[in-house]
Motif scaffolding. Sequence first.
Motif, PDB file in Angstrom:
ATOM      1  N   ARG A 291       0.822  -1.222   0.000  1.00 15.78           N
ATOM      2  CA  ARG A 291       0.000   0.000   0.000  1.00 15.78           C
ATOM      3  C   ARG A 291       0.852   1.267   0.000  1.00 15.78           C
ATOM      4  O   ARG A 291       0.582   2.214  -0.754  1.00 15.78           O
ATOM      5  CB  ARG A 291      -0.913  -0.049   1.244  1.00 15.78           C
ATOM      6  N   GLN A 295       0.957   4.367  -2.733  1.00 13.77           N
ATOM      7  CA  GLN A 295       0.660   5.744  -2.354  1.00 13.77           C
ATOM      8  C   GLN A 295       1.796   6.684  -2.719  1.00 13.77           C
ATOM      9  O   GLN A 295       1.567   7.811  -3.192  1.00 13.77           O
ATOM     10  CB  GLN A 295       0.351   5.839  -0.858  1.00 13.77           C
ATOM     11  N   ARG A 299       1.615   9.864  -5.225  1.00 14.73           N
ATOM     12  CA  ARG A 299       2.039  11.190  -4.752  1.00 14.73           C
ATOM     13  C   ARG A 299       3.035  11.815  -5.728  1.00 14.73           C
ATOM     14  O   ARG A 299       2.973  13.022  -6.005  1.00 14.73           O
ATOM     15  CB  ARG A 299       2.648  11.044  -3.358  1.00 14.73           C
ATOM     16  N   SER A 305      -4.422  10.367  -2.635  1.00 17.75           N
ATOM     17  CA  SER A 305      -4.929   9.111  -2.086  1.00 17.75           C
ATOM     18  C   SER A 305      -4.988   9.302  -0.582  1.00 17.75           C
ATOM     19  O   SER A 305      -4.466  10.278  -0.048  1.00 17.75           O
ATOM     20  CB  SER A 305      -4.029   7.920  -2.456  1.00 17.75           C
ATOM     21  N   LEU A 339      -6.128   1.419   1.048  1.00 18.65           N
ATOM     22  CA  LEU A 339      -5.796   2.698   0.426  1.00 18.65           C
ATOM     23  C   LEU A 339      -6.990   3.152  -0.403  1.00 18.65           C
ATOM     24  O   LEU A 339      -7.490   2.402  -1.250  1.00 18.65           O
ATOM     25  CB  LEU A 339      -4.570   2.566  -0.479  1.00 18.65           C
TER      26      LEU A 339
END
Length: 364
Positions: A291, A295, A299, A305, A339
Motif C-alpha cells: 500500500r 501511495q 504522490r 490518495s 488505500l
Amino acid sequence: MSIPMVDLKQQYQNLKSEIEPAVCAAMDNAHYVLGPNVQAFEQECADYLGVKHTVAVASGTDALHLALRACGVGPGDEVITPSFTFIATVEAILYCGATPVFIDIEANNFNLDLAQLATLLTEKSKAILPVHLYGNPVAMDSLMAFAKQHDLKVIEDCAQSFGATWQEKQTGSFGDAGCFSFYPSKNLSCFGDGGLVSTNDDAVYKDLIALRNHGSYTRYHHEKLGYNSRLDEIQAVVLRVKLKHIDAFNQARAKAANMYAEQLADLVTVPTEQADGKHIYHQYTILHPQRDKIQQALREHDIASAIYYPLPIHKQPLFKGQYDNIAVPVTVDINSRCLSLPMFPELTKSQIDEICQVIRNALS
C-alpha cells in the motif's frame, strides 16, 4: 495531471446556476434558523429515505450523539460498534457516558461481522451501532433480527451511505435511528458541516426535536438538557439542490468504480458488491500489502490518495491501555493494507486511466 480525492470546485461550477439563486432567495427571506428550507429539506429527505421523520442537525457527529441520547443510551450502557471507523462514531457513544464494545469486521465488505455479535453481549448491552463504511451497506435484515431477539436498540451510522440500499431499502430506514453527515466531501454534501437523523419512532423524533434546540419544544421553555445543534438555513438550501442530483451522483460513482475494477482487479483487491446491497462508493478502497509503495507512486504523480483509517479506534491514543486485550485481527490487517483512491461523480475516464497506470507501473 493533478487529481484530487474529491473535486468540490467542479461540482460547484456544475450546480452554480441552481445554488446561487436559491441561496439569494433564502437571504432575502431572512429566516436563517430552522427556517422553511430546513423544514422542506427534512420532508424531502424523509420521502427519499422512506421514513416517517427526519431531524436536521449541525453535524454528523451531533446526529450520532443526539440519536443515541434519544434512544435512551446513557452511563453504564454498552454499545457494540466496529473499531474500523472514523472517531466520531465512538465519540458519540462516549458523549452519552456509555462504553464502546468493539467488534471485528468482515474482510470482504469492511462492515461489522454479524457472526460475532452474540459473543459480545453482556447484561449492559444496550445498542448496536453499525457503520455502512465507504457507502457499502451492512446486512440490515440479519442485524435487525438479532437486535429484536436481544432487545437492543440500533442506531445506523450512515455518514458515508446516503443513497445506499439493502434489499432495496435505504440505509437509515432500518434501525431506531439513522445518522447522516453532510460534510463537504460526502456523497450528499453542503458547504460546511451538517447532519441529519432519520427515524420511524415518534418518541425518538420528539426527543430529537428538543435535543437539537436547547431541550425546548416551546420557545423559552426547556424541558430537558439539550444542545445547540441546528442545520443552517443556507446549508439546507444547498442540500435541497444537491438532493435532486444524488442518484445521478451515486450512479456516476458506481460507473467510476467499475472502471477502476476493470483495470485493477488483477493487481489489487478491489471492493466487492453484495448481492442484496447497493454500494454508493463514498470511498473506493483497495487492499494491497505494498500500500505505501502505491501511495508514494501516486504522490509523485500529483495524484491524491488517503488511508481511511491509519489506526483502528481501539489503538488511538485516546484509549491507551484500555483495549489492549481485544482481538480484532481482520480490522488490524485491513488497516495495514487499505488505500482509498480518488472518487467523485465528476471523475473522468482519462483520470482513472492515469491513476490505474501509475499503480500498474508501481507494482510491475
